[in-house]
Design a protein around this motif. Structure first.
Motif: not given
Length: 170
Positions: A25-30, A106-116
């Motif tokens: 998930i950290v990689d997705k945030l990056i 903003m993009g990272m926050m949406l990916v974070a939300h998508e991953n719970g």
């Protein structure tokens, strides 16, 4: 996940579970941070991922005592990079690079939300204190702090202005 739904469902989270975030998930945030648009594709931004408890407590002190920051397993500090943004002169340094960081977050926050995960954008902090605490080079300016973790409590949606108040067609 439907993007508009994610935008409407995402909340500012200020209470986190004591649970680590997986490397996947950290990689997705990056990825979300680095794939955001940027002025002239200069990518005038740098992100520090802070997991160290002592550093997180220092950030809390620099951020008006907002203790929830230290509760998050990950704290992302978004910085502008004046070496890169200088190509556009003063506007690049004081506007475009900040917009670059904002779009990334903003993009990272949406990916974070998508991953719970939950996040909150913290802008109330002493830049100089954070700069010194993280021993940043002169070209980096911290402009945003984002604690990231699994929500302990998710608040209800806050009120929004009407479309009529927010948008004016001409």
């Amino acid at each position: 996940m439907e993007i508009l739904k994610a935008i409407k469902e995402r909340r500012s989270i200020r209470s986190f579970q004591k649970k680590d975030i997986s490397g996947e998930i950290v990689d997705k945030l990056i990825d979300a941070l680095i794939w955001a648009p940027s002025a002239g594709n200069l990518q005038a931004r740098k992100f520090l991922f802070v997991k160290d408890a002592k550093l997180k407590k220092g950030i809390v002190s620099s951020a008006l005592g907002q203790s929830f920051i230290a509760e998050a397993p990950l704290v992302i500090v978004g910085c502008t990079d004046s070496r890169i943004s200088g190509r556009y002169g003063e506007r690049g340094v004081y506007l475009y690079s900040i917009q670059d960081v904002a779009a990334s977050i903003m993009g990272m926050m949406l990916v974070a939300h998508e991953n719970g995960l939950g996040t909150v954008w913290v802008g109330a902090f002493d830049e100089e204190e954070v700069f010194n605490l993280l021993n940043l080079p002169e070209n980096l300016r911290p402009v945003a702090i984002v604690p990231v973790g699994y929500p302990l409590v998710t608040p209800p949606p806050p009120p929004r202005v009407s479309k009529h108040e927010a948008v004016e067609f001409r």
